[in-house]
Design a protein around this motif. Sequence first.
Motif, mmCIF file in Angstrom:
data_model
loop_
_atom_site.group_PDB
_atom_site.id
_atom_site.type_symbol
_atom_site.label_atom_id
_atom_site.label_comp_id
_atom_site.label_asym_id
_atom_site.label_seq_id
_atom_site.Cartn_x
_atom_site.Cartn_y
_atom_site.Cartn_z
ATOM 1 N N LEU A 6 -7.678 -3.156 6.761
ATOM 2 C CA LEU A 6 -7.370 -2.295 7.889
ATOM 3 C C LEU A 6 -6.324 -1.299 7.412
ATOM 4 C CD1 LEU A 6 -7.564 -1.695 10.958
ATOM 5 C CD2 LEU A 6 -5.827 -3.459 11.299
ATOM 6 N N ILE A 7 -6.637 -0.006 7.516
ATOM 7 C CA ILE A 7 -5.698 1.033 7.114
ATOM 8 C C ILE A 7 -4.931 1.476 8.346
ATOM 9 C CG2 ILE A 7 -5.420 3.330 6.128
ATOM 10 C CD1 ILE A 7 -8.008 2.777 4.534
ATOM 11 N N VAL A 8 -3.611 1.356 8.260
ATOM 12 C CA VAL A 8 -2.743 1.693 9.380
ATOM 13 C C VAL A 8 -1.978 2.960 9.026
ATOM 14 C CG1 VAL A 8 -0.808 0.911 10.782
ATOM 15 C CG2 VAL A 8 -2.514 -0.729 9.992
ATOM 16 N N ASP A 9 -2.152 3.965 9.844
ATOM 17 C CA ASP A 9 -1.480 5.242 9.654
ATOM 18 C C ASP A 9 -0.326 5.335 10.657
ATOM 19 O OD1 ASP A 9 -1.492 8.383 10.600
ATOM 20 O OD2 ASP A 9 -1.779 8.090 8.445
ATOM 21 N N GLU A 10 0.829 5.663 10.169
ATOM 22 C CA GLU A 10 2.026 5.719 11.009
ATOM 23 C C GLU A 10 1.839 6.663 12.196
ATOM 24 O OE1 GLU A 10 6.814 6.407 10.318
ATOM 25 O OE2 GLU A 10 5.401 7.042 8.781
ATOM 26 N N ALA A 11 1.287 7.836 11.946
ATOM 27 C CA ALA A 11 1.164 8.841 13.007
ATOM 28 C C ALA A 11 0.175 8.425 14.089
ATOM 29 C CB ALA A 11 0.748 10.176 12.398
ATOM 30 N N SER A 12 -0.965 7.865 13.704
ATOM 31 C CA SER A 12 -1.999 7.571 14.702
ATOM 32 C C SER A 12 -1.749 6.274 15.478
ATOM 33 C CB SER A 12 -3.382 7.530 14.051
ATOM 34 O OG SER A 12 -3.444 6.489 13.105
ATOM 35 N N THR A 13 -1.013 5.337 14.889
ATOM 36 C CA THR A 13 -0.787 4.061 15.580
ATOM 37 C C THR A 13 0.537 4.011 16.322
ATOM 38 O OG1 THR A 13 0.284 3.040 13.674
ATOM 39 C CG2 THR A 13 -2.122 2.756 13.877
ATOM 40 N N GLY A 14 1.480 4.848 15.917
ATOM 41 C CA GLY A 14 2.812 4.776 16.513
ATOM 42 C C GLY A 14 3.683 3.709 15.872
ATOM 43 N N LEU A 15 3.127 2.942 14.934
ATOM 44 C CA LEU A 15 3.918 1.937 14.213
ATOM 45 C C LEU A 15 4.743 2.657 13.152
ATOM 46 C CD1 LEU A 15 1.351 -0.952 13.685
ATOM 47 C CD2 LEU A 15 3.455 -1.079 15.014
ATOM 48 N N ARG A 16 6.002 2.886 13.458
ATOM 49 C CA ARG A 16 6.893 3.579 12.530
ATOM 50 C C ARG A 16 7.124 2.716 11.287
ATOM 51 N NH1 ARG A 16 9.139 2.857 17.067
ATOM 52 N NH2 ARG A 16 10.925 1.748 16.187
ATOM 53 N N CYS A 60 -7.091 -18.472 7.059
ATOM 54 C CA CYS A 60 -6.966 -17.025 6.890
ATOM 55 C C CYS A 60 -5.715 -16.692 6.094
ATOM 56 C CB CYS A 60 -6.901 -16.361 8.264
ATOM 57 S SG CYS A 60 -6.521 -14.596 8.212
ATOM 58 N N GLY A 61 -5.839 -15.683 5.251
ATOM 59 C CA GLY A 61 -4.701 -15.128 4.531
ATOM 60 C C GLY A 61 -4.612 -13.631 4.787
ATOM 61 N N ILE A 62 -3.401 -13.122 4.722
ATOM 62 C CA ILE A 62 -3.138 -11.710 5.021
ATOM 63 C C ILE A 62 -2.269 -11.140 3.905
ATOM 64 C CG2 ILE A 62 -2.039 -10.125 6.673
ATOM 65 C CD1 ILE A 62 -2.386 -12.599 8.704
ATOM 66 N N LEU A 63 -2.586 -9.941 3.463
ATOM 67 C CA LEU A 63 -1.780 -9.248 2.459
ATOM 68 C C LEU A 63 -1.559 -7.828 2.948
ATOM 69 C CD1 LEU A 63 -0.446 -9.194 -0.352
ATOM 70 C CD2 LEU A 63 -2.656 -8.474 -1.266
ATOM 71 N N VAL A 64 -0.302 -7.398 2.996
ATOM 72 C CA VAL A 64 0.039 -6.056 3.471
ATOM 73 C C VAL A 64 0.673 -5.286 2.323
ATOM 74 C CG1 VAL A 64 1.379 -4.723 5.148
ATOM 75 C CG2 VAL A 64 0.401 -6.929 5.813
ATOM 76 N N GLU A 65 0.174 -4.075 2.078
ATOM 77 C CA GLU A 65 0.688 -3.243 0.990
ATOM 78 C C GLU A 65 0.768 -1.785 1.426
ATOM 79 O OE1 GLU A 65 -0.844 -5.337 -3.056
ATOM 80 O OE2 GLU A 65 -2.286 -4.057 -2.030
ATOM 81 N N VAL A 66 1.709 -1.071 0.836
ATOM 82 C CA VAL A 66 1.779 0.379 0.988
ATOM 83 C C VAL A 66 1.022 0.957 -0.207
ATOM 84 C CG1 VAL A 66 3.286 2.394 1.055
ATOM 85 C CG2 VAL A 66 4.016 0.257 2.128
ATOM 86 N N GLN A 70 1.138 7.061 -0.816
ATOM 87 C CA GLN A 70 0.855 7.246 0.611
ATOM 88 C C GLN A 70 1.891 6.481 1.436
ATOM 89 O OE1 GLN A 70 -3.263 6.917 1.811
ATOM 90 N NE2 GLN A 70 -3.897 7.014 -0.334
ATOM 91 N N PRO A 71 3.131 6.952 1.468
ATOM 92 C CA PRO A 71 4.210 6.199 2.107
ATOM 93 C C PRO A 71 4.092 6.067 3.631
ATOM 94 C CG PRO A 71 4.967 8.385 1.482
ATOM 95 C CD PRO A 71 3.585 8.224 0.918
ATOM 96 N N HIS A 72 3.167 6.778 4.237
ATOM 97 C CA HIS A 72 3.017 6.705 5.697
ATOM 98 C C HIS A 72 1.808 5.875 6.117
ATOM 99 C CE1 HIS A 72 6.274 9.503 6.076
ATOM 100 N NE2 HIS A 72 5.674 10.293 5.211
ATOM 101 N N ARG A 73 1.265 5.105 5.149
ATOM 102 C CA ARG A 73 0.121 4.244 5.442
ATOM 103 C C ARG A 73 0.362 2.839 4.929
ATOM 104 N NH1 ARG A 73 -5.265 7.816 4.260
ATOM 105 N NH2 ARG A 73 -5.202 8.895 6.254
ATOM 106 N N LEU A 74 -0.274 1.904 5.615
ATOM 107 C CA LEU A 74 -0.298 0.512 5.182
ATOM 108 C C LEU A 74 -1.749 0.085 5.042
ATOM 109 C CD1 LEU A 74 2.170 -1.519 7.453
ATOM 110 C CD2 LEU A 74 2.423 -0.998 5.047
ATOM 111 N N VAL A 75 -2.004 -0.801 4.118
ATOM 112 C CA VAL A 75 -3.316 -1.432 4.012
ATOM 113 C C VAL A 75 -3.105 -2.914 4.273
ATOM 114 C CG1 VAL A 75 -5.294 -1.952 2.542
ATOM 115 C CG2 VAL A 75 -4.155 0.270 2.355
ATOM 116 N N ILE A 76 -3.817 -3.416 5.285
ATOM 117 C CA ILE A 76 -3.735 -4.832 5.641
ATOM 118 C C ILE A 76 -5.027 -5.484 5.173
ATOM 119 C CG2 ILE A 76 -3.449 -6.496 7.504
ATOM 120 C CD1 ILE A 76 -2.361 -4.114 9.199
#
Length: 194
Positions: A6-16, A60-66, A70-76
Amino acid sequence: ALTFSLIVDEASTGLRAAMWPQVSVLTGLAIAEALSEFVPAHSIGLKWPNDVQVHGRKICGILVEVPPGQPHRLVIGVGINVGNSFRGAPTELQALATSLIDLLGSPPPLPTVLLKVLQRWSHLAQERVNCRLDLPNAWSRYCTLEDRHVRVTTGEKQVDGVCRGIDSDGALWLETPAGRLRQLGGTVRKLDRD
């Protein structure tokens, strides 16, 4: 298995970016809530920082990385054991992991599980952005480590203490002889027996 990113973008999700340390525990919570539609909620546990368990076995396992550059995105990255049975696995692995097919006899369709997870994740993320999610309290309902003696290992450093849940940033609270410590990362192992 159901594996996805799951790609999380800071601007579109509001998750600063300041909220990003919470994303792993938020994702675990969303998966726990989604899986409770298939198995009893009381059998689901969360092991800080990134494991979802059923009856004490990892499902289930979860891994979160920047991502680099791309410092304004996360990959979950998420992996949920759905149709991959552990029945034929070595005994020691059967004691550590499980899957929905092993628990239910027949697994739900992968798209159904994915949709439930994404719906819960989206809902919880918006609740957190809008300051309506009490993350420590929500996590506490599923926490397998709370009030347990644990060891947190980070690199060469080990800290022993009693888990006191998480804080609002998703960090683990440990009660130690030296006082209360806040752990932002590491590998956790229970020191006491169930």
